[in-house]
Design an enzyme around this catalytic site. Sequence first.
Site, PDB file in Angstrom:
ATOM      1  CG  ASN A   9      53.413  42.655  38.248  1.00 59.35           C
ATOM      2  OD1 ASN A   9      54.116  41.780  37.745  1.00 59.35           O
ATOM      3  ND2 ASN A   9      53.096  42.662  39.534  1.00 59.35           N
ATOM      4  CE  LYS A  11      50.183  40.551  39.993  1.00 58.49           C
ATOM      5  NZ  LYS A  11      49.184  40.504  41.048  1.00 58.49           N
ATOM      6  CG  HIS A  95      54.022  42.546  44.004  1.00 55.43           C
ATOM      7  ND1 HIS A  95      53.148  41.621  44.516  1.00 55.43           N
ATOM      8  CD2 HIS A  95      53.319  43.267  43.094  1.00 55.43           C
ATOM      9  CE1 HIS A  95      51.957  41.769  43.934  1.00 55.43           C
ATOM     10  NE2 HIS A  95      52.047  42.764  43.061  1.00 55.43           N
ATOM     11  CD  GLU A  97      50.926  38.743  43.602  1.00 53.96           C
ATOM     12  OE1 GLU A  97      51.752  38.661  42.679  1.00 53.96           O
ATOM     13  OE2 GLU A  97      49.752  39.116  43.434  1.00 53.96           O
ATOM     14  CD  GLU A 164      50.605  46.837  43.425  1.00 50.62           C
ATOM     15  OE1 GLU A 164      50.087  46.894  42.310  1.00 50.62           O
ATOM     16  OE2 GLU A 164      51.306  45.883  43.805  1.00 50.62           O
ATOM     17  N   GLY A 170      44.262  41.579  42.666  1.00 49.32           N
ATOM     18  CA  GLY A 170      43.730  40.367  42.043  1.00 49.32           C
ATOM     19  C   GLY A 170      42.373  39.948  42.568  1.00 49.32           C
ATOM     20  CB  SER A 209      41.152  45.337  41.342  1.00 50.02           C
ATOM     21  OG  SER A 209      41.322  44.077  41.967  1.00 50.02           O
TER      22      SER A 209
HETATM   23  P1  PGA Z   1      45.961  43.315  39.862  1.00 48.34           P
HETATM   24  O1  PGA Z   1      47.470  43.223  40.366  1.00 48.34           O
HETATM   25  O2  PGA Z   1      45.868  44.505  38.944  1.00 48.34           O
HETATM   26  O3  PGA Z   1      45.718  42.025  39.147  1.00 48.34           O
HETATM   27  O4  PGA Z   1      45.107  43.499  41.059  1.00 48.34           O
HETATM   28  C1  PGA Z   1      48.199  44.388  40.654  1.00 48.34           C
HETATM   29  C2  PGA Z   1      49.582  44.019  41.132  1.00 48.34           C
HETATM   30  O5  PGA Z   1      49.717  43.013  41.844  1.00 48.34           O
HETATM   31  O6  PGA Z   1      50.558  44.716  40.832  1.00 48.34           O
END
Ligand code: PGA
Length: 254
Positions: A9, A11, A95, A97, A164, A170, A209
């Site tokens: 992903n 983003k 997601h 976010e 997640e 992140g 992460s």
């Molecule tokens: P990350 O993000 O691996 O940077 O923690 C995962 C995601 O948001 O899908």
Amino acid sequence: MLRPLIMGNWKMNGTLAEGRAFVRQLCTLLEGSSNVDVCLCPPFTLLQEIRDQIGLTAIFLGAQNVHHADKGAFTGEVSIPMLQELDCTYVILGHSERRSYVGETDAMIARKILAAQSWGITPVLCVGESLEVRDNGEGERHVLAQVRNCLDGAQAEPLVIAYEPIWAIGTGRAASTAQAAQMLKAIREALVSMYKDAGASVRLLYGGSVTAANISEYLASEYANGALVGGASLQAEEFASIVRQAETVPCITK
Ligand code: PGA
């Protein structure tokens, strides 16, 4: 075991030049790779370019969001037929976010899932709890409610679910394998109770992460069928290492 799925992903990252260079490098690094599904989810602006770059390789393409309607007066949105035209196999939906920054609700996500399934694009439903909810002992209840609400009226196929935890995204603070396994097991049980046998074939991913250093721990658990990778999917070498490690997981063929 289900065939592992490793999704990147990106983003809101990546220019055309970066996307091109990434795919060239990834294809070289993954040459001869088999028994794992790999999917790149770049921003909308890169979908066509990445589609052309991955060409006839086994890498799949995915989008990071979509609107539920086929077309119409929805300024700034992208529809499922548009994704289909670009050979997208997957679309990430719900997601955290998007839930927190854009205010997406379970009901909105449910509509998108129904629409994606009706067009044969595989929705990758993201679910996860905040630290506050987890610390209150409400994590499992919260996540299973998201699963049920977002899958209201949906089929078990095509479908992928990514667990997640918001506190792991992140932050560099990945969930422990035990925490991930416990939640994935609860999701699996919920799916089997909702869909009977078909619920056993839905691939469940862990995300938050994930790196080349910890992926093997998650995949060693019988409950994770792959990973949704954010930050670590932006470096071709790191992402390829994650895919290579997933290859060592025994699985059924495609
Ligand atoms: P990350 O993000 O691996 O940077 O923690 C995962 C995601 O948001 O899908």
